[in-house]
Design a protein around this motif. Structure first.
Motif, PDB file in Angstrom:
ATOM      1  N   ILE A  21      -2.252  42.386  -8.830  1.00  0.00           N
ATOM      2  CA  ILE A  21      -3.463  42.903  -9.348  1.00  0.00           C
ATOM      3  C   ILE A  21      -3.212  42.872 -10.396  1.00  0.00           C
ATOM      4  CG2 ILE A  21      -4.241  43.627  -7.869  1.00  0.00           C
ATOM      5  CD1 ILE A  21      -3.511  46.527  -7.703  1.00  0.00           C
ATOM      6  N   ILE A  22      -1.049  43.330 -11.380  1.00  0.00           N
ATOM      7  CA  ILE A  22      -1.367  43.549 -12.340  1.00  0.00           C
ATOM      8  C   ILE A  22      -1.345  42.397 -13.458  1.00  0.00           C
ATOM      9  CG2 ILE A  22       1.174  43.437 -13.577  1.00  0.00           C
ATOM     10  CD1 ILE A  22       2.062  44.976 -11.499  1.00  0.00           C
ATOM     11  N   ASP A  23      -1.396  41.062 -12.518  1.00  0.00           N
ATOM     12  CA  ASP A  23      -2.140  39.519 -13.313  1.00  0.00           C
ATOM     13  C   ASP A  23      -3.612  39.748 -13.928  1.00  0.00           C
ATOM     14  OD1 ASP A  23       0.321  39.251 -14.242  1.00  0.00           O
ATOM     15  OD2 ASP A  23       0.474  37.751 -11.898  1.00  0.00           O
ATOM     16  N   LEU A  24      -3.713  40.464 -12.530  1.00  0.00           N
ATOM     17  CA  LEU A  24      -5.729  39.978 -12.726  1.00  0.00           C
ATOM     18  C   LEU A  24      -6.216  41.582 -14.121  1.00  0.00           C
ATOM     19  CD1 LEU A  24      -8.437  39.606 -11.839  1.00  0.00           C
ATOM     20  CD2 LEU A  24      -8.023  41.179 -10.148  1.00  0.00           C
ATOM     21  N   TYR A  25      -5.106  42.947 -13.802  1.00  0.00           N
ATOM     22  CA  TYR A  25      -5.486  43.705 -14.380  1.00  0.00           C
ATOM     23  C   TYR A  25      -5.330  43.184 -16.098  1.00  0.00           C
ATOM     24  CZ  TYR A  25      -5.850  48.764 -17.021  1.00  0.00           C
ATOM     25  OH  TYR A  25      -5.864  49.524 -17.761  1.00  0.00           O
ATOM     26  N   GLU A  64      -5.832  40.366 -17.231  1.00  0.00           N
ATOM     27  CA  GLU A  64      -6.757  40.289 -18.311  1.00  0.00           C
ATOM     28  C   GLU A  64      -7.144  41.020 -19.211  1.00  0.00           C
ATOM     29  OE1 GLU A  64      -8.826  37.537 -15.382  1.00  0.00           O
ATOM     30  OE2 GLU A  64      -7.505  36.782 -14.284  1.00  0.00           O
ATOM     31  N   SER A  65      -8.160  42.070 -18.508  1.00  0.00           N
ATOM     32  CA  SER A  65      -8.653  42.865 -19.341  1.00  0.00           C
ATOM     33  C   SER A  65      -8.111  43.160 -20.676  1.00  0.00           C
ATOM     34  CB  SER A  65      -9.079  43.862 -18.538  1.00  0.00           C
ATOM     35  OG  SER A  65      -8.113  44.871 -18.192  1.00  0.00           O
ATOM     36  N   ARG A 125      -8.694  42.872 -24.854  1.00  0.00           N
ATOM     37  CA  ARG A 125      -8.972  43.854 -25.424  1.00  0.00           C
ATOM     38  C   ARG A 125      -8.005  43.764 -26.942  1.00  0.00           C
ATOM     39  NH1 ARG A 125      -8.353  47.456 -21.144  1.00  0.00           N
ATOM     40  NH2 ARG A 125      -6.426  47.418 -22.055  1.00  0.00           N
ATOM     41  N   VAL A 126      -6.521  42.541 -26.502  1.00  0.00           N
ATOM     42  CA  VAL A 126      -6.267  41.943 -27.897  1.00  0.00           C
ATOM     43  C   VAL A 126      -6.458  41.237 -28.496  1.00  0.00           C
ATOM     44  CG1 VAL A 126      -3.724  41.057 -28.109  1.00  0.00           C
ATOM     45  CG2 VAL A 126      -3.807  42.662 -26.834  1.00  0.00           C
ATOM     46  N   ASN A 127      -7.158  40.514 -28.441  1.00  0.00           N
ATOM     47  CA  ASN A 127      -8.358  38.940 -28.462  1.00  0.00           C
ATOM     48  C   ASN A 127      -8.665  39.697 -29.436  1.00  0.00           C
ATOM     49  OD1 ASN A 127      -6.442  37.344 -27.327  1.00  0.00           O
ATOM     50  ND2 ASN A 127      -8.193  36.701 -25.952  1.00  0.00           N
ATOM     51  N   GLU A 128      -9.786  40.730 -29.282  1.00  0.00           N
ATOM     52  CA  GLU A 128     -10.441  41.396 -29.684  1.00  0.00           C
ATOM     53  C   GLU A 128     -10.312  42.037 -30.969  1.00  0.00           C
ATOM     54  OE1 GLU A 128     -12.147  43.780 -26.750  1.00  0.00           O
ATOM     55  OE2 GLU A 128     -13.544  42.097 -26.103  1.00  0.00           O
ATOM     56  N   THR A 129      -8.999  42.404 -30.867  1.00  0.00           N
ATOM     57  CA  THR A 129      -7.848  43.810 -32.201  1.00  0.00           C
ATOM     58  C   THR A 129      -7.593  42.811 -32.632  1.00  0.00           C
ATOM     59  OG1 THR A 129      -6.986  44.343 -30.253  1.00  0.00           O
ATOM     60  CG2 THR A 129      -9.477  45.656 -30.994  1.00  0.00           C
ATOM     61  N   LEU A 130      -5.959  43.300 -31.731  1.00  0.00           N
ATOM     62  CA  LEU A 130      -4.592  42.436 -32.326  1.00  0.00           C
ATOM     63  C   LEU A 130      -4.670  40.787 -33.120  1.00  0.00           C
ATOM     64  CD1 LEU A 130      -2.422  44.347 -30.039  1.00  0.00           C
ATOM     65  CD2 LEU A 130      -2.260  44.986 -32.448  1.00  0.00           C
ATOM     66  N   LEU A 131      -5.335  40.669 -32.038  1.00  0.00           N
ATOM     67  CA  LEU A 131      -5.915  38.993 -33.121  1.00  0.00           C
ATOM     68  C   LEU A 131      -6.998  38.624 -33.853  1.00  0.00           C
ATOM     69  CD1 LEU A 131      -4.021  37.772 -29.693  1.00  0.00           C
ATOM     70  CD2 LEU A 131      -3.200  37.924 -32.263  1.00  0.00           C
ATOM     71  N   ILE A 163       5.114  42.178 -20.163  1.00  0.00           N
ATOM     72  CA  ILE A 163       4.067  42.340 -20.214  1.00  0.00           C
ATOM     73  C   ILE A 163       4.008  43.149 -21.447  1.00  0.00           C
ATOM     74  CG2 ILE A 163       1.950  43.805 -19.877  1.00  0.00           C
ATOM     75  CD1 ILE A 163       1.163  42.899 -16.991  1.00  0.00           C
ATOM     76  N   TYR A 164       4.575  44.498 -21.734  1.00  0.00           N
ATOM     77  CA  TYR A 164       5.282  45.073 -22.828  1.00  0.00           C
ATOM     78  C   TYR A 164       5.603  44.250 -23.840  1.00  0.00           C
ATOM     79  CZ  TYR A 164       3.936  49.295 -19.472  1.00  0.00           C
ATOM     80  OH  TYR A 164       3.061  50.043 -18.702  1.00  0.00           O
ATOM     81  N   GLU A 165       7.008  43.669 -23.693  1.00  0.00           N
ATOM     82  CA  GLU A 165       7.376  42.881 -24.513  1.00  0.00           C
ATOM     83  C   GLU A 165       6.435  42.326 -25.429  1.00  0.00           C
ATOM     84  OE1 GLU A 165      10.208  41.707 -27.225  1.00  0.00           O
ATOM     85  OE2 GLU A 165      10.441  43.128 -25.910  1.00  0.00           O
TER      86      GLU A 165
END
Length: 200
Positions: A56-60, A62-63, A67-73, A125-127
């Protein structure tokens, strides 16, 4: 359209239960009840609750990646604006569920002492987030929006850790004041040379 499998139901509905109640307080019985499947289905698909938690960490995540794709990238935005947009997008998420907080942050606070696989997955994930933010800041330095010698890696870690802390405070205080304040300080002080100004 094919009907969701028991495994899919357990993951999608179980994520909601864990996000609402916490990993420790969400029993397998709670999870399968929410999914509407027999209790035996859980052990058919997951060797342990820890294994379920990793999924479920991996599933979460995905969202988070979306958000990273829409902002940081988002190459259409200047690099510093990408970072500020990533921070600000959390306000909308919190407004729809302040009491839930961030699932990644919740797992960090609750489970890293008891599960090494979960700790390692969260650290990865944090890294990953730090790397992407650092790249944005390095781009800003190259563009002249931030000064030469700007400590991109240190600031990226500061952003990730401060954002998690602000979200945790929002969960406790039921408002976004900590996140608003962090966003303003980030723009007006830490990243002030880029010409973006915010007010508290």
């Amino acid at each position: 359209m094919a009907k969701p499998s028991h495994r899919e139901k357990i993951l999608t509905e179980g994520l909601k239960v864990v996000h609402e109640r916490g990993f420790a307080c969400a029993s397998v019985r709670d999870i399968v009840h929410a999914a509407g499947v027999p209790q035996g289905s859980f052990t058919n698909h997951f060797v342990s609750k820890e294994a379920f938690g990793l999924e479920i960490i991996d599933l979460y995540f995905e969202s988070t990646r979306a958000r990273v794709n829409e902002t940081l990238l988002d190459a259409a935005l200047p690099p510093v604006q990408r970072v500020l947009s990533y921070v600000d997008c959390h306000k909308g998420l919190l407004e729809s569920g302040l009491h839930k907080g961030c699932l990644l942050g919740n797992f960090t606070a609750e489970s890293t002492e008891h599960s090494e696989p979960i700790r390692l997955r969260l650290a990865t994930i944090y890294e990953w987030l730090c790397d992407i933010i650092c790249n944005c800041l390095d781009e800003a330095v190259s563009a002249g929006d931030l000064p030469d010698g700007f400590k991109s890696r240190q600031v990226a870690l500061f952003i990730v850790s401060s954002l998690q802390g602000a979200v945790l405070l929002a969960k406790a205080q039921r408002n976004t004041q900590a996140l608003d304040g962090f966003s303003a300080i980030l723009a007006n002080s830490v990243l002030r040379d880029c010409g973006v100004n915010r007010v508290f």
